[in-house]
Motif scaffolding. Sequence first.
Motif, PDB file in Angstrom:
ATOM      1  N   SER A  13      10.588   0.210  -5.742  1.00 48.47           N
ATOM      2  CA  SER A  13       9.466  -0.423  -6.442  1.00 48.47           C
ATOM      3  C   SER A  13       8.256   0.506  -6.521  1.00 48.47           C
ATOM      4  N   ILE A  14       8.187   1.477  -5.619  1.00 51.36           N
ATOM      5  CA  ILE A  14       7.102   2.466  -5.658  1.00 51.36           C
ATOM      6  C   ILE A  14       7.083   3.179  -7.012  1.00 51.36           C
ATOM      7  N   PHE A  15       8.253   3.382  -7.574  1.00 52.04           N
ATOM      8  CA  PHE A  15       8.406   4.255  -8.736  1.00 52.04           C
ATOM      9  C   PHE A  15       8.534   3.500 -10.057  1.00 52.04           C
ATOM     10  N   GLU A  16       8.164   2.230 -10.055  1.00 43.93           N
ATOM     11  CA  GLU A  16       8.196   1.448 -11.296  1.00 43.93           C
ATOM     12  C   GLU A  16       7.292   2.101 -12.343  1.00 43.93           C
ATOM     13  N   LYS A  17       7.848   2.382 -13.507  1.00 39.40           N
ATOM     14  CA  LYS A  17       7.117   3.121 -14.534  1.00 39.40           C
ATOM     15  C   LYS A  17       6.102   2.259 -15.264  1.00 39.40           C
ATOM     16  N   SER A  18       5.027   2.903 -15.677  1.00 35.22           N
ATOM     17  CA  SER A  18       4.035   2.256 -16.528  1.00 35.22           C
ATOM     18  C   SER A  18       4.450   2.411 -17.985  1.00 35.22           C
ATOM     19  N   PRO A  19       4.144   1.429 -18.828  1.00 32.62           N
ATOM     20  CA  PRO A  19       4.409   1.581 -20.260  1.00 32.62           C
ATOM     21  C   PRO A  19       3.631   2.753 -20.868  1.00 32.62           C
ATOM     22  N   LEU A  20       2.574   3.193 -20.172  1.00 32.56           N
ATOM     23  CA  LEU A  20       1.730   4.281 -20.672  1.00 32.56           C
ATOM     24  C   LEU A  20       2.054   5.612 -20.009  1.00 32.56           C
ATOM     25  N   GLU A  21       3.177   5.682 -19.288  1.00 25.54           N
ATOM     26  CA  GLU A  21       3.487   6.911 -18.557  1.00 25.54           C
ATOM     27  C   GLU A  21       3.638   8.124 -19.482  1.00 25.54           C
ATOM     28  N   ASP A  60      21.214  -1.359  -8.467  1.00 32.62           N
ATOM     29  CA  ASP A  60      20.107  -1.793  -9.323  1.00 32.62           C
ATOM     30  C   ASP A  60      18.785  -1.420  -8.653  1.00 32.62           C
ATOM     31  N   LYS A  61      18.223  -0.320  -9.088  1.00 29.90           N
ATOM     32  CA  LYS A  61      16.993   0.173  -8.463  1.00 29.90           C
ATOM     33  C   LYS A  61      15.754  -0.587  -8.934  1.00 29.90           C
ATOM     34  N   SER A  62      15.924  -1.535  -9.826  1.00 27.55           N
ATOM     35  CA  SER A  62      14.777  -2.288 -10.344  1.00 27.55           C
ATOM     36  C   SER A  62      14.612  -3.647  -9.655  1.00 27.55           C
ATOM     37  N   ILE A  63      15.367  -3.903  -8.579  1.00 27.66           N
ATOM     38  CA  ILE A  63      15.328  -5.236  -7.969  1.00 27.66           C
ATOM     39  C   ILE A  63      13.948  -5.575  -7.390  1.00 27.66           C
ATOM     40  N   GLY A  64      13.158  -4.560  -7.068  1.00 29.37           N
ATOM     41  CA  GLY A  64      11.826  -4.824  -6.528  1.00 29.37           C
ATOM     42  C   GLY A  64      10.716  -4.656  -7.539  1.00 29.37           C
ATOM     43  N   TYR A  65      11.058  -4.498  -8.803  1.00 28.28           N
ATOM     44  CA  TYR A  65      10.047  -4.258  -9.834  1.00 28.28           C
ATOM     45  C   TYR A  65       9.237  -5.537 -10.123  1.00 28.28           C
ATOM     46  N   GLY A  66       8.079  -5.333 -10.695  1.00 27.45           N
ATOM     47  CA  GLY A  66       7.227  -6.446 -11.100  1.00 27.45           C
ATOM     48  C   GLY A  66       5.791  -6.267 -10.670  1.00 27.45           C
ATOM     49  N   GLY A  67       5.587  -5.648  -9.516  1.00 28.19           N
ATOM     50  CA  GLY A  67       4.242  -5.519  -8.979  1.00 28.19           C
ATOM     51  C   GLY A  67       3.283  -4.756  -9.879  1.00 28.19           C
ATOM     52  N   ARG A  68       3.789  -3.726 -10.537  1.00 27.95           N
ATOM     53  CA  ARG A  68       2.928  -2.924 -11.408  1.00 27.95           C
ATOM     54  C   ARG A  68       2.443  -3.728 -12.622  1.00 27.95           C
ATOM     55  N   LYS A  69       3.133  -4.805 -12.914  1.00 28.33           N
ATOM     56  CA  LYS A  69       2.761  -5.653 -14.059  1.00 28.33           C
ATOM     57  C   LYS A  69       2.073  -6.948 -13.621  1.00 28.33           C
ATOM     58  N   GLY A  70       1.771  -7.056 -12.327  1.00 27.40           N
ATOM     59  CA  GLY A  70       1.058  -8.232 -11.840  1.00 27.40           C
ATOM     60  C   GLY A  70       1.932  -9.357 -11.335  1.00 27.40           C
ATOM     61  N   TYR A  71       3.249  -9.117 -11.220  1.00 26.97           N
ATOM     62  CA  TYR A  71       4.160 -10.137 -10.686  1.00 26.97           C
ATOM     63  C   TYR A  71       4.490  -9.756  -9.238  1.00 26.97           C
ATOM     64  N   HIS A  72       4.013 -10.546  -8.311  1.00 23.06           N
ATOM     65  CA  HIS A  72       4.053 -10.150  -6.910  1.00 23.06           C
ATOM     66  C   HIS A  72       4.936 -11.052  -6.069  1.00 23.06           C
ATOM     67  N   THR A  73       5.169 -10.599  -4.840  1.00 23.16           N
ATOM     68  CA  THR A  73       5.926 -11.409  -3.887  1.00 23.16           C
ATOM     69  C   THR A  73       5.060 -12.568  -3.402  1.00 23.16           C
ATOM     70  N   GLU A  74       5.685 -13.470  -2.706  1.00 26.42           N
ATOM     71  CA  GLU A  74       4.965 -14.632  -2.161  1.00 26.42           C
ATOM     72  C   GLU A  74       3.992 -14.239  -1.057  1.00 26.42           C
ATOM     73  N   TYR A  75       4.058 -12.976  -0.617  1.00 24.72           N
ATOM     74  CA  TYR A  75       3.263 -12.557   0.533  1.00 24.72           C
ATOM     75  C   TYR A  75       1.905 -11.968   0.162  1.00 24.72           C
ATOM     76  N   LEU A  76       1.714 -11.600  -1.100  1.00 29.24           N
ATOM     77  CA  LEU A  76       0.461 -10.922  -1.435  1.00 29.24           C
ATOM     78  C   LEU A  76      -0.734 -11.861  -1.412  1.00 29.24           C
ATOM     79  N   ASN A  77      -0.621 -13.013  -2.049  1.00 30.30           N
ATOM     80  CA  ASN A  77      -1.794 -13.885  -2.152  1.00 30.30           C
ATOM     81  C   ASN A  77      -2.332 -14.330  -0.790  1.00 30.30           C
ATOM     82  N   PRO A  78      -1.478 -14.725   0.172  1.00 29.48           N
ATOM     83  CA  PRO A  78      -2.014 -15.052   1.502  1.00 29.48           C
ATOM     84  C   PRO A  78      -2.751 -13.882   2.146  1.00 29.48           C
ATOM     85  N   LEU A  79      -2.250 -12.659   1.919  1.00 35.77           N
ATOM     86  CA  LEU A  79      -2.933 -11.486   2.471  1.00 35.77           C
ATOM     87  C   LEU A  79      -4.294 -11.293   1.819  1.00 35.77           C
TER      88      LEU A  79
END
Length: 255
Positions: free
Chosen positions: A173-181, A220-239
Amino acid sequence: MSNPEYTNAVKEFLYKMADDQLIIGHRNSEWTGIGPILEEDIAFGSIAQDKVGHAYNIYQLLHEMGEADPDTIAFQRDEKDFKCCHLVELPIGEYDFSLVRHFLFDHAELLRFEMLSNSSFEPLANLAKKFKGEIKYHVFHANTWIKQLMNGTEESKARIQSSFNSVFPIAFSIFEKSPLEDVLISEGVFEGEEILTNKWLETIRTIVNSCGVKLPDVPDKSIGYGGRKGYHTEYLNPLLLEMTEVLRSEPGAEW
């Protein structure tokens, strides 16, 4: 930066790096007072302080580009506006989990900032040269403990291997590409996530193979993708709520 597409590409890139640093910094700080030994309590606290400092410096660069001030960026955005990757959002878990995450994340960060030391965007290149010296110590710390525990007891070996099995797939997920890359690459700002991923894989494989860790297959190296687009795990908002508790209790307070 008269080209809006270029400006947007650089800002998005800076946000994702800074958000990663801020969130992993806060996660690492959670080891304060509960480290398995005193030295690790201190080490994770020191690393956390560096990460939050890196985030501040990148947010300050964004501020100089017309964005809000660093405190506003860090503490007054909605969850969906954060661009951090899923890996940094996860709770600290047991020590082996945090250590393996630290190993995988900081190797990626060291390589990223080494690449960015030659960026055509000079303010970022200057920050990268400054940061990479500190991150070398983070990587040294992670390498030392991975090797030590893989040369320890059967339990320590099993725990480290188990954490690699669970953390390694999410690390992509660290390496999720930006549409503007493509803009960043064409303008010489950054060589791209694919090149970084390949450098990272080569580096960590050399180290883990030498101490007996087997990296799991990740079809499937994209299983953790989403964060770069604002879709996060259930753990971010409590933090985020925890991070902003004092600010929300006394809005507008001056310290």
